[in-house]
Design an enzyme around this catalytic site. Structure first.
Site, PDB file in Angstrom:
ATOM      1  N   LYS A 134      -4.192   4.327  -9.122  1.00  0.00           N
ATOM      2  CA  LYS A 134      -3.230   4.760  -8.090  1.00  0.00           C
ATOM      3  C   LYS A 134      -3.217   3.744  -6.949  1.00  0.00           C
ATOM      4  CE  LYS A 134      -4.512   7.926  -4.876  1.00  0.00           C
ATOM      5  NZ  LYS A 134      -4.265   7.559  -3.459  1.00  0.00           N
ATOM      6  N   ASN A 135      -4.412   3.329  -6.491  1.00  0.00           N
ATOM      7  CA  ASN A 135      -4.493   2.495  -5.299  1.00  0.00           C
ATOM      8  C   ASN A 135      -4.219   1.025  -5.570  1.00  0.00           C
ATOM      9  OD1 ASN A 135      -4.949   4.828  -3.952  1.00  0.00           O
ATOM     10  ND2 ASN A 135      -7.148   4.499  -3.660  1.00  0.00           N
ATOM     11  N   CYS A 185      -3.593  12.433   8.015  1.00  0.00           N
ATOM     12  CA  CYS A 185      -3.516  13.274   6.805  1.00  0.00           C
ATOM     13  C   CYS A 185      -4.779  14.139   6.813  1.00  0.00           C
ATOM     14  CB  CYS A 185      -3.454  12.399   5.559  1.00  0.00           C
ATOM     15  SG  CYS A 185      -5.013  11.598   5.234  1.00  0.00           S
ATOM     16  N   ARG A 244      -5.985   8.380  10.466  1.00  0.00           N
ATOM     17  CA  ARG A 244      -5.415   7.261   9.693  1.00  0.00           C
ATOM     18  C   ARG A 244      -4.551   6.341  10.571  1.00  0.00           C
ATOM     19  NH1 ARG A 244      -5.758   8.863   4.272  1.00  0.00           N
ATOM     20  NH2 ARG A 244      -5.652   6.686   3.663  1.00  0.00           N
ATOM     21  N   ASP A 248     -14.001   7.523  -1.812  1.00  0.00           N
ATOM     22  CA  ASP A 248     -13.158   8.362  -2.684  1.00  0.00           C
ATOM     23  C   ASP A 248     -13.965   9.074  -3.762  1.00  0.00           C
ATOM     24  OD1 ASP A 248     -10.325   6.055  -2.651  1.00  0.00           O
ATOM     25  OD2 ASP A 248     -11.108   7.465  -1.179  1.00  0.00           O
ATOM     26  N   ARG A 286      -1.501  14.379  -6.957  1.00  0.00           N
ATOM     27  CA  ARG A 286      -1.166  13.112  -6.289  1.00  0.00           C
ATOM     28  C   ARG A 286      -1.891  11.934  -6.938  1.00  0.00           C
ATOM     29  NH1 ARG A 286      -2.887  12.597  -0.861  1.00  0.00           N
ATOM     30  NH2 ARG A 286      -2.115  10.512  -1.352  1.00  0.00           N
TER      31      ARG A 286
HETATM   32  C1  EPZ Z   1      -7.205   3.049   1.101  1.00  0.00           C
HETATM   33  O1  EPZ Z   1      -6.751   3.756   2.248  1.00  0.00           O
HETATM   34  C2  EPZ Z   1      -7.081   4.021  -0.069  1.00  0.00           C
HETATM   35  N1  EPZ Z   1      -5.690   4.422  -0.244  1.00  0.00           N
HETATM   36  C3  EPZ Z   1      -7.941   5.264   0.211  1.00  0.00           C
HETATM   37  O2  EPZ Z   1      -7.856   6.097  -0.947  1.00  0.00           O
HETATM   38  C4  EPZ Z   1      -9.395   4.821   0.386  1.00  0.00           C
HETATM   39  O3  EPZ Z   1     -10.187   5.939   0.683  1.00  0.00           O
HETATM   40  C5  EPZ Z   1      -9.478   3.797   1.527  1.00  0.00           C
HETATM   41  O4  EPZ Z   1      -8.587   2.673   1.242  1.00  0.00           O
HETATM   42  C6  EPZ Z   1     -10.881   3.253   1.713  1.00  0.00           C
HETATM   43  O5  EPZ Z   1     -11.315   2.662   0.521  1.00  0.00           O
HETATM   44  C7  EPZ Z   1      -4.847   3.570  -0.895  1.00  0.00           C
HETATM   45  O6  EPZ Z   1      -5.223   2.475  -1.298  1.00  0.00           O
HETATM   46  C8  EPZ Z   1      -3.449   4.057  -1.099  1.00  0.00           C
HETATM   47  P1  EPZ Z   1      -8.578   1.754   5.182  1.00  0.00           P
HETATM   48  P2  EPZ Z   1      -6.498   2.941   3.644  1.00  0.00           P
HETATM   49  O7  EPZ Z   1      -7.477   1.106   5.926  1.00  0.00           O
HETATM   50  O8  EPZ Z   1      -5.957   1.605   3.348  1.00  0.00           O
HETATM   51  C9  EPZ Z   1      -9.580   3.005   9.683  1.00  0.00           C
HETATM   52  C10 EPZ Z   1      -7.616   8.121  -2.123  1.00  0.00           C
HETATM   53  O9  EPZ Z   1      -8.251   9.189  -2.144  1.00  0.00           O
HETATM   54  N2  EPZ Z   1      -8.393   2.229  10.064  1.00  0.00           N
HETATM   55  O10 EPZ Z   1      -9.548   0.911   4.414  1.00  0.00           O
HETATM   56  O11 EPZ Z   1      -5.719   3.832   4.541  1.00  0.00           O
HETATM   57  C11 EPZ Z   1      -9.221   4.259   8.876  1.00  0.00           C
HETATM   58  O12 EPZ Z   1      -8.859   5.323   9.746  1.00  0.00           O
HETATM   59  C12 EPZ Z   1      -7.307   7.430  -0.807  1.00  0.00           C
HETATM   60  O13 EPZ Z   1      -7.188   7.526  -3.149  1.00  0.00           O
HETATM   61  C13 EPZ Z   1      -8.132   2.023  11.414  1.00  0.00           C
HETATM   62  O14 EPZ Z   1      -8.859   2.487  12.295  1.00  0.00           O
HETATM   63  O15 EPZ Z   1      -8.001   2.843   4.175  1.00  0.00           O
HETATM   64  C14 EPZ Z   1     -10.498   4.524   8.114  1.00  0.00           C
HETATM   65  O16 EPZ Z   1     -11.389   5.218   8.958  1.00  0.00           O
HETATM   66  C15 EPZ Z   1      -7.879   8.203   0.384  1.00  0.00           C
HETATM   67  N3  EPZ Z   1      -7.029   1.297  11.758  1.00  0.00           N
HETATM   68  C16 EPZ Z   1     -11.029   3.119   7.814  1.00  0.00           C
HETATM   69  O17 EPZ Z   1     -10.383   2.237   8.751  1.00  0.00           O
HETATM   70  C17 EPZ Z   1      -6.181   0.760  10.821  1.00  0.00           C
HETATM   71  O18 EPZ Z   1      -5.206   0.083  11.188  1.00  0.00           O
HETATM   72  C18 EPZ Z   1     -10.740   2.632   6.403  1.00  0.00           C
HETATM   73  O19 EPZ Z   1      -9.362   2.708   6.212  1.00  0.00           O
HETATM   74  C19 EPZ Z   1      -6.467   0.990   9.449  1.00  0.00           C
HETATM   75  C20 EPZ Z   1      -7.585   1.717   9.089  1.00  0.00           C
END
Ligand code: EPZ
Length: 417
Positions: free
Chosen positions: A22-23, A116, A121, A305, A397
């Site tokens: 998915k990711n 979410c 996020r 995850d 999803r």
């Molecule tokens: C990706 O989300 C994945 N989703 C998530 O999978 C996964 O849990 C996550 O990476 C971490 O591995 C997809 O790829 C579609 P991040 P993403 O940006 O990109 C903070 C699932 O269950 N952050 O690495 O949104 C954020 O709040 C989903 O398949 C900021 O503060 O994750 C989090 O605490 C859930 N500012 C941390 O960084 C930003 O601009 C990691 O987020 C961006 C992120």
């Protein structure tokens, strides 16, 4: 609301073929707008998030066709820079289109994705990096208006190895003038898959999978065919199904390299695991061994995850395990539901103390998010008696054919829509 009814206590035995990630498919579908050409993508999973991304691509004018696990996207007919608000709200990860649309159209209008179930996020890292590339960004009334006529390569230091921010910067910089460097980049396998897709399209990207990624801007892009990597989180989820039911499951079509942290922790929990590069056999223990300390950290560490799913496994260990969630602020929503099934879990901030019990008991529970829902299904498979899981649309999803796959390996699970 859709629900699962599960009769627990069945030992799961058999084979499961793992779907595409998915990711990985989501950022790669976003990237199809880049080449103003035809894109053919294989091994696409049958999940709701894919359907939403296809709706978005169609809404911006692309011609999209899906036949089984093959999706073709013709982005020559793209005709707007506005991403439909209701679809961004439906799937926050569609923010990944921002970088791709900026490269293709030099402007994009997208609504704030908002938080979410697992946390606020934010997208501050994304916006800061796009500004460093020279994009002009205005935020008002919940919308982001982004313009970037002549983006220039930049040396970008991420404050945190954000997966989405790394992907958005890669997509925004592929036609920028000069070279872009991303430092402290996310190293997830899905980033490598995106790099491979983009390079097949004619981009010049190096270093995905390491913390420094280099993108040399190009002008011409061509049509591309690509096969999505297997879903490492789906693989881990089925591995835990074997661990929690004392089963014996063979996984096919996986990338063992991508799940080494999961293998290590499940061996620590007493599972026997045999594997080659693309297949794996996992035999669950008579009694699960507790894991003294488990932290979710960015790849190649143990994935956030998989936190809910391994918590389910540890609720029936013969001792106490400590789980620390370091990535998301609010990713313990499955805990009260597991407690309803007889689990003994205490949470203090981002730490969960899981005191193993002999047996879980079936109960009526509610899925609160994608991976939390998966953890309830896993517990229902092991629990004594009947478990009813409501709001299972969360699981649709990210998991395809769940009830079919689990039934084929011996589970008693029925879906009621
Ligand atoms: C990706 O989300 C994945 N989703 C998530 O999978 C996964 O849990 C996550 O990476 C971490 O591995 C997809 O790829 C579609 P991040 P993403 O940006 O990109 C903070 C699932 O269950 N952050 O690495 O949104 C954020 O709040 C989903 O398949 C900021 O503060 O994750 C989090 O605490 C859930 N500012 C941390 O960084 C930003 O601009 C990691 O987020 C961006 C992120």
């Amino acid at each position: 609301m859709s629900k699962y009814i599960i009769e627990g206590g069945k030992r799961l035995v058999g084979e499961v073929s793992i779907s595409g990630a998915k990711n990985s498919v989501l950022p790669i579908l976003a990237a199809t707008v880049l080449n103003n050409n035809i894109n053919t993508i294989f091994n696409v999973p049958e999940i709701i998030d894919l359907k939403v991304m296809i709706k978005i691509l169609s809404a911006v004018g692309c011609k999209v066709n899906k036949l089984d696990d093959i999706v073709t996207v013709d982005s020559r007919t793209l005709d707007t820079v506005r991403i439909p608000e209701e679809l961004v709200r439906e799937m926050r990860s569609s923010i990944i289109l921002m970088g791709a649309m900026l490269s293709r159209c030099q402007e994009v209008e997208v609504s704030y994705p908002g938080g979410c179930e697992i946390g606020p996020r934010p997208i501050d890292f994304h916006l800061k990096a796009l500004k460093e590339l020279g994009a002009e960004i205005e935020e008002s009334h919940g919308f982001i208006y982004c313009k970037g006529k002549n983006l220039k390569g930049a040396d970008i230091q991420l404050d945190y190895p954000s997966v989405g921010a790394t992907e958005n910067i890669m997509l925004a910089s592929i036609k920028a003038k000069g070279t872009t460097i991303i430092r402290n980049a996310a190293k997830e396998p899905e980033i490598i898959d995106l790099q491979n897709y983009l390079n097949a399209m004619g981009c010049k990207i190096y270093g995905a999978g390491t913390s420094i990624i280099r993108i040399d801007g190009v002008n011409h892009l061509n049509s591309v065919e690509h096969t999505i990597i297997p879903d490492r989180i789906v693989a881990g989820t089925y591995m835990i199904a074997s661990g929690i039911t004392g089963g014996e499951i063979v996984l096919k079509n996986i990338e063992v390299d991508h799940i080494q942290s999961i293998i290590a922790k499940l061996r620590e929990a007493g599972c026997l695991i045999y594997n080659n590069c693309t297949n794996l056999k996992i035999i669950g223990p008579k009694r699960v061994t507790p894991i003294e300390s488990l932290q979710t950290i960015p790849y190649p560490g143990f994935p956030t995850d998989m936190q809910a799913q391994i918590m389910s496994l540890l609720t029936i260990a013969n001792g106490t395990s400590i789980i620390t969630e370091t990535i998301f602020e609010n990713r313990f929503k499955h805990v009260p539901e597991l407690v309803r099934m007889g689990a003994n879990i205490k949470t203090v901030g981002n730490v969960a103390i899981v005191k193993g019990v002999k047996e879980l008991t079936g109960a009526k529970v509610t899925a609160k998010d994608l991976r939390g829902g998966a953890s309830l299904l896993l517990s229902g498979l092991a629990a004594k008696g009947t478990t009813i899981i409501e709001n299972i649309y969360h699981m649709d999803r990210g998991y395809e054919k769940l009830e079919e796959n689990f039934t084929l390996i011996g589970a008693k699970i029925d879906r009621f829509d």
